[in-house]
Design a protein around this motif. Structure first.
Motif, PDB file in Angstrom:
ATOM      1  N   LEU A 220      25.427  32.680  32.916  1.00  0.00           N
ATOM      2  CA  LEU A 220      24.973  31.650  32.398  1.00  0.00           C
ATOM      3  C   LEU A 220      24.291  30.174  32.972  1.00  0.00           C
ATOM      4  CD1 LEU A 220      22.816  32.791  29.375  1.00  0.00           C
ATOM      5  CD2 LEU A 220      21.677  32.878  31.602  1.00  0.00           C
ATOM      6  N   ARG A 221      26.014  30.484  33.287  1.00  0.00           N
ATOM      7  CA  ARG A 221      27.005  28.282  34.006  1.00  0.00           C
ATOM      8  C   ARG A 221      27.844  28.896  34.479  1.00  0.00           C
ATOM      9  NH1 ARG A 221      26.101  23.834  31.952  1.00  0.00           N
ATOM     10  NH2 ARG A 221      27.229  22.331  32.310  1.00  0.00           N
ATOM     11  N   VAL A 222      27.541  28.093  35.277  1.00  0.00           N
ATOM     12  CA  VAL A 222      28.516  27.808  36.789  1.00  0.00           C
ATOM     13  C   VAL A 222      29.017  26.526  36.579  1.00  0.00           C
ATOM     14  CG1 VAL A 222      28.857  28.307  38.845  1.00  0.00           C
ATOM     15  CG2 VAL A 222      27.155  28.862  37.890  1.00  0.00           C
ATOM     16  N   GLN A 223      30.456  26.602  36.968  1.00  0.00           N
ATOM     17  CA  GLN A 223      31.493  25.296  36.565  1.00  0.00           C
ATOM     18  C   GLN A 223      32.555  25.982  37.798  1.00  0.00           C
ATOM     19  OE1 GLN A 223      32.933  25.034  32.879  1.00  0.00           O
ATOM     20  NE2 GLN A 223      33.309  22.852  32.788  1.00  0.00           N
ATOM     21  N   PRO A 224      33.370  25.141  38.193  1.00  0.00           N
ATOM     22  CA  PRO A 224      34.243  24.671  39.534  1.00  0.00           C
ATOM     23  C   PRO A 224      35.427  25.496  38.426  1.00  0.00           C
ATOM     24  CG  PRO A 224      32.489  22.765  39.637  1.00  0.00           C
ATOM     25  CD  PRO A 224      32.150  23.209  38.427  1.00  0.00           C
ATOM     26  N   ALA A 225      35.530  24.962  37.756  1.00  0.00           N
ATOM     27  CA  ALA A 225      36.931  25.093  37.485  1.00  0.00           C
ATOM     28  C   ALA A 225      37.110  26.307  37.188  1.00  0.00           C
ATOM     29  CB  ALA A 225      37.230  24.009  36.433  1.00  0.00           C
ATOM     30  N   ALA A 226      35.903  27.178  36.884  1.00  0.00           N
ATOM     31  CA  ALA A 226      35.955  28.297  36.479  1.00  0.00           C
ATOM     32  C   ALA A 226      35.682  29.355  37.193  1.00  0.00           C
ATOM     33  CB  ALA A 226      34.776  28.778  34.970  1.00  0.00           C
ATOM     34  N   ALA A 227      34.535  28.658  37.550  1.00  0.00           N
ATOM     35  CA  ALA A 227      34.186  29.739  38.829  1.00  0.00           C
ATOM     36  C   ALA A 227      35.337  29.832  40.418  1.00  0.00           C
ATOM     37  CB  ALA A 227      33.043  29.429  40.336  1.00  0.00           C
ATOM     38  N   PHE A 228      35.786  29.156  40.843  1.00  0.00           N
ATOM     39  CA  PHE A 228      36.765  28.717  41.772  1.00  0.00           C
ATOM     40  C   PHE A 228      38.484  28.846  41.229  1.00  0.00           C
ATOM     41  CE2 PHE A 228      33.256  26.156  43.686  1.00  0.00           C
ATOM     42  CZ  PHE A 228      32.756  26.997  45.147  1.00  0.00           C
ATOM     43  N   SER A 229      38.436  29.653  39.947  1.00  0.00           N
ATOM     44  CA  SER A 229      39.578  29.673  39.572  1.00  0.00           C
ATOM     45  C   SER A 229      41.248  30.385  40.450  1.00  0.00           C
ATOM     46  CB  SER A 229      39.594  30.055  37.777  1.00  0.00           C
ATOM     47  OG  SER A 229      41.182  30.517  37.646  1.00  0.00           O
ATOM     48  N   ILE A 230      41.487  29.962  40.038  1.00  0.00           N
ATOM     49  CA  ILE A 230      42.419  30.538  40.800  1.00  0.00           C
ATOM     50  C   ILE A 230      43.013  31.877  39.656  1.00  0.00           C
ATOM     51  CG2 ILE A 230      44.919  29.291  39.968  1.00  0.00           C
ATOM     52  CD1 ILE A 230      44.910  31.322  43.615  1.00  0.00           C
ATOM     53  N   ASN A 231      43.466  32.066  38.971  1.00  0.00           N
ATOM     54  CA  ASN A 231      42.761  32.947  37.948  1.00  0.00           C
ATOM     55  C   ASN A 231      41.907  34.257  38.220  1.00  0.00           C
ATOM     56  OD1 ASN A 231      44.438  31.260  36.440  1.00  0.00           O
ATOM     57  ND2 ASN A 231      42.952  31.571  34.538  1.00  0.00           N
ATOM     58  N   TRP A 232      41.285  33.931  38.660  1.00  0.00           N
ATOM     59  CA  TRP A 232      40.717  35.218  39.489  1.00  0.00           C
ATOM     60  C   TRP A 232      41.886  35.855  40.483  1.00  0.00           C
ATOM     61  CZ3 TRP A 232      36.436  37.500  38.060  1.00  0.00           C
ATOM     62  CH2 TRP A 232      35.168  36.393  37.393  1.00  0.00           C
ATOM     63  N   THR A 233      42.098  34.926  41.300  1.00  0.00           N
ATOM     64  CA  THR A 233      43.892  36.074  42.041  1.00  0.00           C
ATOM     65  C   THR A 233      44.438  36.644  40.776  1.00  0.00           C
ATOM     66  OG1 THR A 233      42.788  34.296  44.124  1.00  0.00           O
ATOM     67  CG2 THR A 233      45.179  35.984  44.047  1.00  0.00           C
ATOM     68  N   GLY A 234      44.959  35.854  40.302  1.00  0.00           N
ATOM     69  CA  GLY A 234      46.071  36.755  39.409  1.00  0.00           C
ATOM     70  C   GLY A 234      45.394  37.852  38.517  1.00  0.00           C
ATOM     71  N   TYR A 235      44.127  37.870  38.208  1.00  0.00           N
ATOM     72  CA  TYR A 235      43.579  39.356  37.649  1.00  0.00           C
ATOM     73  C   TYR A 235      43.453  40.447  38.788  1.00  0.00           C
ATOM     74  CZ  TYR A 235      41.990  36.813  34.300  1.00  0.00           C
ATOM     75  OH  TYR A 235      41.390  35.370  33.355  1.00  0.00           O
ATOM     76  N   LEU A 236      43.059  39.531  40.267  1.00  0.00           N
ATOM     77  CA  LEU A 236      42.811  41.233  41.881  1.00  0.00           C
ATOM     78  C   LEU A 236      44.450  41.451  41.857  1.00  0.00           C
ATOM     79  CD1 LEU A 236      40.119  39.222  43.473  1.00  0.00           C
ATOM     80  CD2 LEU A 236      39.984  40.630  41.153  1.00  0.00           C
ATOM     81  N   ILE A 237      45.799  40.690  41.586  1.00  0.00           N
ATOM     82  CA  ILE A 237      46.572  40.496  41.775  1.00  0.00           C
ATOM     83  C   ILE A 237      46.982  42.278  40.771  1.00  0.00           C
ATOM     84  CG2 ILE A 237      48.806  40.838  42.287  1.00  0.00           C
ATOM     85  CD1 ILE A 237      47.725  38.154  44.454  1.00  0.00           C
ATOM     86  N   PHE A 238      47.060  41.692  40.028  1.00  0.00           N
ATOM     87  CA  PHE A 238      47.429  42.174  38.818  1.00  0.00           C
ATOM     88  C   PHE A 238      46.725  43.810  38.840  1.00  0.00           C
ATOM     89  CE2 PHE A 238      46.958  44.503  34.399  1.00  0.00           C
ATOM     90  CZ  PHE A 238      48.243  44.085  34.273  1.00  0.00           C
ATOM     91  N   ILE A 239      45.381  43.826  39.021  1.00  0.00           N
ATOM     92  CA  ILE A 239      44.697  44.956  38.893  1.00  0.00           C
ATOM     93  C   ILE A 239      45.140  45.949  40.528  1.00  0.00           C
ATOM     94  CG2 ILE A 239      42.899  46.650  39.170  1.00  0.00           C
ATOM     95  CD1 ILE A 239      41.183  43.232  37.565  1.00  0.00           C
ATOM     96  N   SER A 240      45.127  45.335  40.900  1.00  0.00           N
ATOM     97  CA  SER A 240      45.921  45.999  42.480  1.00  0.00           C
ATOM     98  C   SER A 240      47.100  46.734  42.409  1.00  0.00           C
ATOM     99  CB  SER A 240      45.809  45.764  43.989  1.00  0.00           C
ATOM    100  OG  SER A 240      43.774  45.142  43.712  1.00  0.00           O
ATOM    101  N   VAL A 241      47.647  45.770  42.180  1.00  0.00           N
ATOM    102  CA  VAL A 241      48.957  46.124  42.627  1.00  0.00           C
ATOM    103  C   VAL A 241      49.708  47.527  40.819  1.00  0.00           C
ATOM    104  CG1 VAL A 241      51.648  44.956  41.351  1.00  0.00           C
ATOM    105  CG2 VAL A 241      49.936  44.237  43.491  1.00  0.00           C
ATOM    106  N   ILE A 242      48.881  47.030  39.864  1.00  0.00           N
ATOM    107  CA  ILE A 242      49.228  48.195  38.684  1.00  0.00           C
ATOM    108  C   ILE A 242      49.128  49.529  39.191  1.00  0.00           C
ATOM    109  CG2 ILE A 242      49.020  48.895  36.057  1.00  0.00           C
ATOM    110  CD1 ILE A 242      50.984  46.493  36.374  1.00  0.00           C
TER     111      ILE A 242
END
Lengths: 344, 232, 290
Positions: A246-268
């Motif tokens: 329901l809410r969008v914030q630049p810091a969250a939507a563009f967070s580098i943590n997304w990439t962290g999750y994606l790398i973790f998921i794919s690599v593991i």
């Protein structure tokens, strides 16, 4: 289900992974699973459904990330740029242009593709790992542009009014179905691209640009299309996430943590496979439910696990399972080392 | 005691076996030539001596000591140096810097930049040039000079004549006796049989990862060599 | 702040960026490793210096040499213990592992020091400046940082060009397998390269900690600035890196002057994008004549 086939190309040895023609039984089984999952919101409670929205959106993102890497050798640490753009495009179409949010998701995907095109022509000028940082710069630029526009609420973000007005009974199942659909789309796109002729050629030689060019595979165009698919896919998921939260914030939507999750998921799970991200997302969820309350420790654990797997077991969990159960799947991982051996 | 000894050496690239139970000895002070067609395993053997590949079974002895698990750079320290296939000079370094890199391990011996320039006078005017700009023959001379700078007891030469004009090849082979006189044993691998047979004291003909024929060049007939070379 | 002042500040800022960029470039040049943790590794020395200053209670300037030694050792061990396993195995493994290190480092710093900004107090020098006229003053600290960048780049050039170790660095960069055949222990060279990279980064990291404040979340921005300076200047060229840093610094300060401080970083990124589009090899790319 798969067979290994050794081939020789200009004295270079490599192996090509070939999937069998459609395995009908598995196809039907998969369809049944999807139908069962689609009916889920009718008999499960909202909290569980909401959790599954998280699950499927992450699975979809991981598949797209994995597709870019496994299919075209593109390592992106900037998909959060497209996730963010998808979220804000959804806001633009649903709140400003008053289009139904669930339809706006499609416009968000188109928006992602439109941005991916110029972005690709820029980052593809960079080589190797520098390309990865290039994707990150693109994401930063998108974040800064959005954060500097007053209309979007700047850094503090904005509420998606249209999604709020939908009400829980519509919004939760709706975003659930979109999340499930995005995961199915991501898996289907990956499956068909990896099965295609170019897919096979590229998979075999993905780490060797020269060999790809000499085989008449237009690597640049393939990379471009893959990057655009990745951008559109992540923007689509970003839009679903925006409806969901329901809410969008630049810091969250563009967070580098997304990439962290994606790398973790794919690599593991195992890079370059469809099964890998599915396994990876499940493991990620187990970890998140158990350790995310420890804050920083949670990220430290994710980081360390990704490092360990990359260095000591680069095929991931799926690769390990395959080696134990069906030896013939393994040449997919092995062929890269064969190529290096041949170059020596 | 032989300088270099192969004892039942088996080498693999992944699951592809490249060398089968290889046995041979190289004596100190000789020129040992390995000939054979492309893919016969000659270069693989040389890489195994240099340390780029590790035998799965068998042993390699250098001066009586097993070396098959010694890292490449340490083998240079005990006196094995290489003229790699394709020359592999450092393109961004000058000719002189390339030579200095050859002496990285500081082994004592007769070879210095001065003696190398004496051996290959063609390098003298090129000292300050980047190696990337050199011709094939100049690069080959540089590669040999660079390997000699390590003052090796054994020098490994992989296809030194490949892609060079006959006059250049002759000039390079003419340098071999000087190397021997300075106490360097030469293990050379060639596809081109003609030149190497004139200088070699010992010849081994490789075929499909095995030594098919071995002996002194004077004891072997052309027919024998042709048969071993092509496997007919 | 008027335009001339903004330009001077931008050039001086460029010196700082080049201090970050040189290390990134050195590691990439020697072993083709893209170190995504580089930004976080510019923050770490500031915290190391902070601990030293707090423990021994002396001026942060004196902590720089000690921190440099510590960071050299950290870099050497990080390379030998972990990163050497991914060098030469393609770009992907390097990117993933260094991204993982970045995650670990950033969150470890958050655990140890919280997200609050910290500063290193060097006393009066922080506020001293050379007043040129009423509208233009050059701070001593930014000037010192810029001069340090000049010294570092000069020393690095001499080290790479004139010493045996520097020669080995370049040989390994050209052809690692051939370098091994010449007796060079590439694992050691790579570890020294990482050590030197972090040693250089320490100067920038600690000086920046004295000049402004720092927190664990600044790493990714530092990485991106360093990267942009490398690409703008041209890969493999140290003076190019300085030039790249200056162009980026000017873009940021002049951008802030023109559009307001909120746009400063974005204007810097846009300049990078334009240069990447029209001159992807950068201004002073080092080329080998073939």
């Amino acid at each position: 289900m798969t067979a290994a086939k050794a081939a020789t190309l200009e004295n270079k040895r490599f192996t090509v992974w070939v999937a069998n023609r459609t395995n009908l039984a598995i196809g039907i089984f998969g369809l049944l699973i999807v139908v069962a999952l689609a009916l889920f919101p009718t008999y499960a409670g909202t909290p569980l459904t909401r959790r599954l929205v998280d699950f499927f959106t992450l699975l979809a993102l991981a598949q797209f990330w994995n597709l870019m890497l496994g299919y075209a050798g593109l390592i992106s640490v900037g998909q959060q740029g497209f996730i963010g753009i998808g979220s804000y495009t959804l806001w633009l179409f649903s709140d400003i242009m008053h289009i139904n949010p669930f339809i706006s998701v499609i416009f968000a995907a188109i928006g992602g593709a439109i941005i991916a095109f110029p972005a690709a022509s820029l980052v593809f000028k960079l080589k190797g790992g520098y390309l990865a940082i290039g994707t990150w710069v693109i994401a930063e630029i998108l974040r800064l542009i959005v954060a500097n526009i007053k209309r979007t609420g700047g850094g503090s973000g904005i509420t998606i009014q249209a999604a709020t007005k939908l009400g829980t009974t519509v919004r939760v199942p709706g975003s659930y179905w979109w999340a499930l659909a995005s995961a199915v789309i991501a898996i289907a796109v990956t499956y068909f691209l990896l099965r295609s002729r170019t897919g096979l050629a590229l998979k075999a030689i993905r780490d060797n640009d020269l060999a790809a060019e000499s085989n008449g595979v237009n690597l640049w165009r393939t990379k471009l299309y893959t990057y655009i698919i990745g951008g559109a896919g992540c923007a689509m998921v970003g839009a679903i996430v925006a409806i969901h939260l329901l809410r969008v914030q630049p810091a969250a939507a563009f967070s580098i943590n997304w990439t962290g999750y994606l790398i973790f998921i794919s690599v593991i799970g195992g890079v370059g496979t469809i099964e890998g991200p599915i396994i990876g997302t499940i493991i990620y969820f187990v970890l998140r439910e158990t350790t995310s309350k420890y804050g920083e420790w949670y990220f430290i654990v994710l980081g360390i696990l990704a490092i360990i797997v990359t260095v000591w077991s680069p095929a991931g969990i799926y690769g390990y399972v395959v080696r134990k159960t069906n030896f013939f799947l393994f040449p997919l991982q092995r062929k890269l080392r064969m190529l290096e051996g041949a170059k020596e | 005691m032989s300088l270099l000894e192969f004892e039942n050496v088996n080498v693999y690239y992944e699951d592809f076996q490249a060398l089968y139970d290889l046995n041979f000895k190289v004596e100190e002070g000789e020129i040992f030539a390995c000939i054979g067609a492309n893919g016969a395993g000659k270069s693989t053997m040389l890489k195994t001596v240099a340390g780029a590949l590790v035998p799965r079974r068998g042993r390699i002895l250098f001066d009586g000591q097993p070396i098959d698990h010694m890292p490449t750079y340490k083998r240079v320290e005990i006196g094995i140096s290489s003229v790699p296939e394709g020359r592999r000079v450092f393109p961004s370094l000058t000719v002189h810097e390339n030579l200095l890199i050859g002496a990285y391990r500081n082994r004592k011996g007769p070879w210095t930049t001065d003696t190398i320039y004496e051996l290959f006078p063609l390098l003298v005017p090129l000292r300050k040039r980047q190696a990337a700009g050199l011709s094939g023959g100049e690069q080959q001379a540089l590669a040999i000079g660079r390997a000699l700078m390590a003052n090796p007891r054994l020098i490994l030469m992989d296809e030194v004549s490949l892609g060079l004009a006959p006059v250049v090849i002759k000039r390079i082979y003419d340098a071999f006796p000087t190397l021997l006189n300075n106490g360097t044993t030469i293990l050379v691998v060639e596809q081109d049989v003609q030149h190497v047979m004139t200088v070699a004291g010992h010849v081994a003909c490789f075929l499909e990862g095995r030594i098919k024929l071995e002996g002194r060049p004077s004891e072997l007939t052309n027919e024998q060599i042709t048969a071993a070379y092509f496997g007919v | 702040m008027d335009w001339l002042n903004a330009a001077v500040q931008g050039i001086l800022l460029g010196g700082l960026y080049s201090l970050f960029a040189v290390g990134l470039s050195l590691v990439f040049g020697t072993m083709r490793l893209t170190n995504l943790a580089h930004g976080d590794l510019t923050i770490l020395p500031a915290y190391v210096a902070l601990m030293i200053v707090n423990a021994l209670n002396f001026n942060p300037f004196y902590s720089i040499p000690i921190t440099m030694v510590i960071m050299f050792i950290v870099g050497y061990l990080l390379q030998r213990g972990l990163l050497n396993f991914v060098v030469g195995k393609g770009d992907v493994a390097g990117v993933i592992v260094t991204f993982g290190i970045s995650m670990v480092l950033q969150n470890a710093l958050l655990l140890g020091f919280t997200a609050n900004s910290q500063g290193l107090d060097a006393g009066r020098v922080e506020n001293l400046s050379i007043k040129i006229n009423d509208r233009l003053a050059v701070g001593w600290l930014p000037l010192i940082i810029f001069l340090m960048a000049l010294v570092v780049i000069t020393v690095l050039q001499v080290y790479m060009g004139r010493t045996k170790m520097g020669r080995a660095f370049r040989a390994v960069s050209d052809d690692q397998e051939a370098a091994r055949l010449m007796g060079i222990n590439t694992k050691h060279i790579w570890a020294v390269a990482m050590g030197v990279s972090l040693l250089i980064v320490t100067i920038g990291g600690v000086m920046m900690g004295i000049r402004t404040t720092f927190d664990p979340l600044l790493g990714s921005q530092r990485l991106i600035f360093a990267f942009e300076a490398v690409i703008i200047g041209g890969m493999g060229s140290s003076w190019g890196t300085l030039l790249g840093g200056i162009v980026l610094g000017l873009g940021q300060t002049l951008g802030a002057q023109a559009f307001g401080s909120a746009w400063s970083i974005l204007v810097g990124h846009m300049i990078f994008v334009i240069i990447l589009a029209v001159r992807p090899q950068g201004f002073l790319a080092k080329t080998v004549t073939t």
